[in-house]
Motif scaffolding. Structure first.
Motif, PDB file in Angstrom:
ATOM      1  N   MET A  77     107.894 -27.554  10.826  1.00 57.92           N
ATOM      2  CA  MET A  77     107.447 -26.850  10.330  1.00 57.92           C
ATOM      3  C   MET A  77     106.508 -27.082   9.586  1.00 57.92           C
ATOM      4  O   MET A  77     105.899 -27.313   8.217  1.00 57.92           O
ATOM      5  CB  MET A  77     108.837 -26.809   9.097  1.00 57.92           C
ATOM      6  N   LEU A  78     105.069 -26.769  10.456  1.00 63.02           N
ATOM      7  CA  LEU A  78     103.655 -26.838  10.508  1.00 63.02           C
ATOM      8  C   LEU A  78     102.961 -26.503   8.828  1.00 63.02           C
ATOM      9  O   LEU A  78     102.531 -27.996   8.009  1.00 63.02           O
ATOM     10  CB  LEU A  78     103.317 -26.640  10.926  1.00 63.02           C
ATOM     11  N   PRO A  79     103.402 -25.544   8.212  1.00 59.97           N
ATOM     12  CA  PRO A  79     102.462 -25.323   6.585  1.00 59.97           C
ATOM     13  C   PRO A  79     103.181 -26.175   5.913  1.00 59.97           C
ATOM     14  O   PRO A  79     102.498 -26.353   4.741  1.00 59.97           O
ATOM     15  CB  PRO A  79     103.681 -23.390   6.391  1.00 59.97           C
ATOM     16  N   HIS A  80     104.544 -27.530   5.534  1.00 60.39           N
ATOM     17  CA  HIS A  80     104.602 -28.581   4.724  1.00 60.39           C
ATOM     18  C   HIS A  80     103.854 -29.449   4.860  1.00 60.39           C
ATOM     19  O   HIS A  80     104.102 -30.364   3.941  1.00 60.39           O
ATOM     20  CB  HIS A  80     106.205 -28.574   4.850  1.00 60.39           C
ATOM     21  N   TYR A  81     102.979 -29.243   6.068  1.00 54.46           N
ATOM     22  CA  TYR A  81     102.865 -30.937   5.448  1.00 54.46           C
ATOM     23  C   TYR A  81     101.101 -30.956   6.390  1.00 54.46           C
ATOM     24  O   TYR A  81     100.444 -30.216   6.749  1.00 54.46           O
ATOM     25  CB  TYR A  81     103.311 -31.725   7.345  1.00 54.46           C
ATOM     26  N   SER A  82     100.507 -31.828   6.305  1.00 53.63           N
ATOM     27  CA  SER A  82      99.166 -32.420   7.072  1.00 53.63           C
ATOM     28  C   SER A  82      98.716 -32.426   8.128  1.00 53.63           C
ATOM     29  O   SER A  82      99.401 -33.570   9.010  1.00 53.63           O
ATOM     30  CB  SER A  82      98.476 -33.541   6.340  1.00 53.63           C
ATOM     31  N   PRO A  83      97.957 -31.469   9.110  1.00 57.74           N
ATOM     32  CA  PRO A  83      97.752 -31.723  10.893  1.00 57.74           C
ATOM     33  C   PRO A  83      97.627 -32.983  11.243  1.00 57.74           C
ATOM     34  O   PRO A  83      98.308 -33.520  12.151  1.00 57.74           O
ATOM     35  CB  PRO A  83      96.772 -30.787  10.842  1.00 57.74           C
ATOM     36  N   PHE A  84      96.685 -33.970   9.346  1.00 57.47           N
ATOM     37  CA  PHE A  84      96.339 -34.820  10.239  1.00 57.47           C
ATOM     38  C   PHE A  84      97.543 -36.368  10.750  1.00 57.47           C
ATOM     39  O   PHE A  84      97.653 -37.109  11.533  1.00 57.47           O
ATOM     40  CB  PHE A  84      95.256 -35.559   9.998  1.00 57.47           C
ATOM     41  N   LYS A  85      98.084 -35.962   9.650  1.00 59.87           N
ATOM     42  CA  LYS A  85      99.025 -36.958   9.433  1.00 59.87           C
ATOM     43  C   LYS A  85     100.334 -36.800  10.623  1.00 59.87           C
ATOM     44  O   LYS A  85     100.620 -37.456  10.645  1.00 59.87           O
ATOM     45  CB  LYS A  85     100.125 -36.548   7.527  1.00 59.87           C
ATOM     46  N   VAL A  86     100.932 -35.218  10.572  1.00 58.69           N
ATOM     47  CA  VAL A  86     101.367 -35.293  11.737  1.00 58.69           C
ATOM     48  C   VAL A  86     101.184 -35.669  12.891  1.00 58.69           C
ATOM     49  O   VAL A  86     101.295 -35.940  14.427  1.00 58.69           O
ATOM     50  CB  VAL A  86     101.492 -33.486  12.348  1.00 58.69           C
ATOM     51  N   ALA A  87     100.089 -35.470  13.468  1.00 58.00           N
ATOM     52  CA  ALA A  87      99.164 -36.027  14.920  1.00 58.00           C
ATOM     53  C   ALA A  87      99.426 -37.626  14.519  1.00 58.00           C
ATOM     54  O   ALA A  87      99.436 -38.352  16.059  1.00 58.00           O
ATOM     55  CB  ALA A  87      97.845 -35.621  14.657  1.00 58.00           C
ATOM     56  N   GLU A  88      99.241 -38.155  13.575  1.00 61.16           N
ATOM     57  CA  GLU A  88      99.712 -39.510  13.632  1.00 61.16           C
ATOM     58  C   GLU A  88     100.973 -40.036  14.205  1.00 61.16           C
ATOM     59  O   GLU A  88     101.335 -40.849  14.738  1.00 61.16           O
ATOM     60  CB  GLU A  88      98.622 -40.256  12.004  1.00 61.16           C
TER      61      GLU A  88
END
Length: 331
Positions: A77-88
């Protein structure tokens, strides 16, 4: 028709919640042996019925226990998070299972609004979803950010020959339009809406699609289904899911009940909903359910169906996937 799996690590009455997590890992190993295409995991928070809160952690456990099946989030659920951290996180997962990682993202909170605020205090975070998706796509694929972007020159590591496959998830036309605009694969959550709006969303996706991450429209649907050795047994097992859905209509959420405890009297409105639910549900023997899934796939012009199954007994859930695999001719 290809078949895949979505599991939510459902909480069950009389069973410790941590067992549900371990059952999910065991189910993934089982479904790989049966020949399923992918195994996806959902993200929910503070929901008494579902204890799958961290798909990326479960994916790591499954990655080191499997060798072929694709593993994915359905979704982050992407609005909760930093896209950069999810990518890592997902690049690390791709290092554990090269070329087998699906990164499905959604805009919904996966929780109530109070819980969502604890995950991200910004009440407008969902408004940034399209930009987040674009940033995530760039960091996952190794693209450079545009001039002036604060992330320009920053890399999501580790880098490798392969990369996670980004998917857009949705249960309305919004996700379909965004997937089409960015040229992403699209998955419609048929099980959330009982199919309402599914055909329209897929048609919109195909009409508006522009080549991007993929060169042509690529879509699947996620359907709730349950098979047993007899139709009578399938409907008996369905009582647990039926009770959960009826209760949810009035805001009651809780662990899944055994079929024998799930039956209760229903008022007129609940009974009408119950009958409609039964009419729309994919329940029966393996052959009966696969026949209906094939008909749905043909009607929607898709080649892949993702199956989600809730049962109180994990052995009944595994048996359901066995029967569907056999009837569909998976190898």
């Amino acid at each position: 028709m290809r078949l895949s799996v979505l599991d939510q690590s459902v909480a069950c009455v009389g069973r410790p919640q941590d067992e549900s997590i371990r059952h999910t890992v065991a189910l993934a190993e089982h479904c790989e042996r049966l020949g399923y295409e992918r195994f996806w995991l959902s993200e929910h928070h503070s929901l008494p019925a579902i204890v799958g809160t961290a798909p990326e952690v479960l994916m790591a456990a499954i990655a080191v226990r499997t060798a072929r099946i694709r593993i994915g989030s359905a979704g982050v659920m992407l609005p909760h998070y930093s896209p950069f951290k999810v990518a890592e996180q997902f690049r690390v997962l791709d290092a554990l299972a090269p070329g087998r990682i699906d990164l499905g993202v959604g805009r919904a909170p996966g929780s109530d609004h109070r819980t969502a605020r604890l995950l991200n205090p910004d009440p407008r975070s969902a408004n940034h979803f399209p930009q987040q998706v674009r940033e995530l796509q760039a960091w996952v694929s190794g693209e450079e950010m545009p001039e002036g972007h604060p992330g320009r020159g920053i890399q999501a590591l580790p880098r490798a020959v392969t990369a996670p496959q980004l998917w857009m998830l949705g249960s309305s036309s919004y996700g379909a339009q965004l997937a089409a605009h960015y040229g992403l694969p699209y998955s419609f959550a048929h099980f959330i809406s009982d199919g309402e709006g599914c055909a329209e969303a897929l048609e919109l996706y195909r009409q508006l699609f522009k080549p991007g991450l993929v060169q042509r429209p690529e879509a699947n649907v996620c359907v709730w289904a349950l098979a047993a050795d007899t139709e009578e047994e399938a409907w008996r097992l369905f009582a647990s899911r039926e009770r959960a859905r009826v209760d949810r209509q009035t805001g009651r959420f809780g662990p899944l009940l055994p079929p024998e405890q799930a039956v209760r009297p229903y008022d007129a409105a609940e009974e009408a909903f119950r009958q409609g639910l039964r009419a729309r549900s994919f329940v029966g023997t393996g052959e009966q359910v696969v026949q209906r899934l094939r008909a749905l796939a043909e009607a929607l012009e898709i080649e892949e169906v993702v199956v989600i199954t809730w049962t109180w007994d994990p052995l009944a859930q595994r048996r359901s996937y066995e029967l569907l695999a056999g009837a569909a001719g998976l190898s």
